[in-house]
Enzyme design. Sequence first.
Site, mmCIF file in Angstrom:
data_model
loop_
_atom_site.group_PDB
_atom_site.id
_atom_site.type_symbol
_atom_site.label_atom_id
_atom_site.label_comp_id
_atom_site.label_asym_id
_atom_site.label_seq_id
_atom_site.Cartn_x
_atom_site.Cartn_y
_atom_site.Cartn_z
ATOM 1 C CB ALA A 63 -0.886 -0.018 1.234
ATOM 2 N N GLY A 108 0.672 -5.130 0.891
ATOM 3 C CA GLY A 108 -0.488 -5.281 0.024
ATOM 4 C C GLY A 108 -0.149 -5.967 -1.291
ATOM 5 C CD GLU A 111 -2.222 -7.832 2.783
ATOM 6 O OE1 GLU A 111 -1.937 -6.673 2.408
ATOM 7 O OE2 GLU A 111 -2.819 -8.065 3.837
ATOM 8 C CD GLU A 131 1.643 -5.602 5.650
ATOM 9 O OE1 GLU A 131 2.508 -6.465 5.931
ATOM 10 O OE2 GLU A 131 0.859 -5.713 4.691
HETATM 11 C C1 HXC Z 1 4.973 4.479 -1.000
HETATM 12 C C2 HXC Z 1 6.969 3.621 -1.719
HETATM 13 C C3 HXC Z 1 6.620 2.337 -1.238
HETATM 14 C C4 HXC Z 1 5.344 2.191 -0.616
HETATM 15 C C5 HXC Z 1 8.576 2.218 -2.114
HETATM 16 N N1 HXC Z 1 8.179 3.473 -2.253
HETATM 17 N N2 HXC Z 1 7.643 1.486 -1.496
HETATM 18 N N3 HXC Z 1 6.158 4.675 -1.594
HETATM 19 N N4 HXC Z 1 4.586 3.302 -0.519
HETATM 20 N N5 HXC Z 1 4.887 1.040 -0.159
HETATM 21 C C6 HXC Z 1 8.919 4.581 -2.872
HETATM 22 C C7 HXC Z 1 10.091 5.040 -2.019
HETATM 23 O O1 HXC Z 1 9.661 5.932 -1.028
HETATM 24 C C8 HXC Z 1 10.932 5.708 -3.061
HETATM 25 O O2 HXC Z 1 10.382 6.960 -3.369
HETATM 26 C C9 HXC Z 1 10.744 4.824 -4.277
HETATM 27 O O3 HXC Z 1 9.512 4.132 -4.078
HETATM 28 C C10 HXC Z 1 11.842 3.790 -4.434
HETATM 29 O O4 HXC Z 1 11.958 3.068 -3.207
HETATM 30 P P1 HXC Z 1 13.352 2.902 -2.425
HETATM 31 O O5 HXC Z 1 13.010 2.584 -1.012
HETATM 32 O O6 HXC Z 1 14.232 4.062 -2.656
HETATM 33 O O7 HXC Z 1 13.942 1.633 -3.175
HETATM 34 P P2 HXC Z 1 14.856 0.460 -2.597
HETATM 35 O O8 HXC Z 1 15.925 1.002 -1.700
HETATM 36 O O9 HXC Z 1 15.237 -0.357 -3.795
HETATM 37 O O10 HXC Z 1 13.902 -0.395 -1.657
HETATM 38 C C11 HXC Z 1 12.778 -1.034 -2.219
HETATM 39 C C12 HXC Z 1 11.832 -1.558 -1.087
HETATM 40 C C13 HXC Z 1 11.515 -0.393 -0.126
HETATM 41 C C14 HXC Z 1 12.556 -2.678 -0.320
HETATM 42 C C15 HXC Z 1 10.609 -2.114 -1.765
HETATM 43 O O11 HXC Z 1 11.058 0.728 -0.903
HETATM 44 C C16 HXC Z 1 10.483 -0.714 0.889
HETATM 45 O O12 HXC Z 1 10.769 -1.343 1.921
HETATM 46 N N6 HXC Z 1 9.237 -0.265 0.666
HETATM 47 C C17 HXC Z 1 8.177 -0.383 1.607
HETATM 48 C C18 HXC Z 1 7.676 -1.799 1.677
HETATM 49 C C19 HXC Z 1 6.568 -1.943 2.706
HETATM 50 O O13 HXC Z 1 6.749 -1.633 3.894
HETATM 51 N N7 HXC Z 1 5.361 -2.367 2.259
HETATM 52 C C20 HXC Z 1 4.234 -2.489 3.107
HETATM 53 C C21 HXC Z 1 3.393 -1.245 2.981
HETATM 54 S S1 HXC Z 1 2.035 -1.271 4.113
HETATM 55 P P3 HXC Z 1 11.263 8.283 -3.535
HETATM 56 O O14 HXC Z 1 10.264 9.372 -3.715
HETATM 57 O O15 HXC Z 1 12.093 8.397 -2.285
HETATM 58 O O16 HXC Z 1 12.094 7.988 -4.759
HETATM 59 C C22 HXC Z 1 0.910 -2.240 3.388
HETATM 60 C C23 HXC Z 1 -0.331 -2.389 4.166
HETATM 61 C C24 HXC Z 1 -1.265 -3.301 3.484
HETATM 62 O O17 HXC Z 1 1.063 -2.744 2.311
HETATM 63 C C25 HXC Z 1 -2.646 -2.901 3.785
HETATM 64 C C26 HXC Z 1 -3.571 -3.343 2.707
HETATM 65 C C27 HXC Z 1 -3.221 -2.929 1.322
#
Ligand code: HXC
Length: 257
Positions: A63, A108, A111, A131
């Site tokens: 998400a 997500g 999921e 999460e």
């Molecule tokens: C918003 C995101 C994002 C996310 C990445 N980005 N994941 N933005 N939401 N979930 C953005 C980063 O902020 C960054 O933006 C750009 O994408 C590239 O990501 P980086 O982190 O710079 O890349 P990298 O170092 O290669 O790492 C990749 C990654 C990491 C491992 C995927 O981005 C990460 O851990 N993302 C979050 C994963 C996560 O926690 N997902 C769960 C979300 S909660 P900028 O602007 O800085 O370039 C969820 C709840 C579910 O899903 C509920 C129901 C749907």
Amino acid sequence: MTDLVRLEVEGGIGTIRLDRPPMNALNAEIQHGLVAACREAAERRDVAAVVVYGGEKVFAAGADIKEMETMSYTDMVDHSALLQDFTKALAGLPKPTVAAVTGYALGGGCEVALACDWRVAADDAKLGQPEITLGIIPGAGGTQRLARLVGPAKAKDLVFSGRFVDAQEALAIGLVDRVVPAAEVYATARGLVERYVGGPAYAVRAAKEAIDRGLEVDLETGLEIERTLFAGLFATRDRATGMRHFVDKGKGPAPFE
Ligand code: HXC
């Protein structure tokens, strides 16, 4: 409609393409788009099966955290129904579905993959439910579908820790079904469902419903669901075609519509 999710139909297979670079973060627009794409794929007769694909680099990193960050409890009370709607729409699609996972399938994104019938992963893919590291838990069915797929102990390991699993571990625990080189993920996923094009669509639909609904109820109720669906298939042309083909000693697969 949104450009962030497209249903692309070719050769009887619908590809639900997530397209929000760089990470296909699932904002509200893409979540609504997924519901709409699933509905369209369910209704279209020229779609026998569905591949969910995020492109060559990433499936979906979850998400949109930036969108969620400012949400209050009451915002989320309203929004959380949508979070489950898009995975419900996918899980309830009455056709075979497969996730073609490249790069990351996190939160997500994982999921979404869990809501498909099968998952094909690139050998360098990473999956997980991170999460917990944000102070939340999976909200699009992850605690439920992951536990049903890999068992409660493994699901708790992944959800409590938030750690990522690589493709080989995902294969070993049953989180994915096939691991292939990244360049072959989409073609392999298509290949898995190509056999359903021109097949007995109502029987496949009934089989999916019987298995999925049956998993949620006691055996007696599940058998009743099976019995009703089984009898219902005797009203279909596919049933008549399939049996007549056998009785006539037809060669090859029956000529289903
Ligand atoms: C918003 C995101 C994002 C996310 C990445 N980005 N994941 N933005 N939401 N979930 C953005 C980063 O902020 C960054 O933006 C750009 O994408 C590239 O990501 P980086 O982190 O710079 O890349 P990298 O170092 O290669 O790492 C990749 C990654 C990491 C491992 C995927 O981005 C990460 O851990 N993302 C979050 C994963 C996560 O926690 N997902 C769960 C979300 S909660 P900028 O602007 O800085 O370039 C969820 C709840 C579910 O899903 C509920 C129901 C749907």
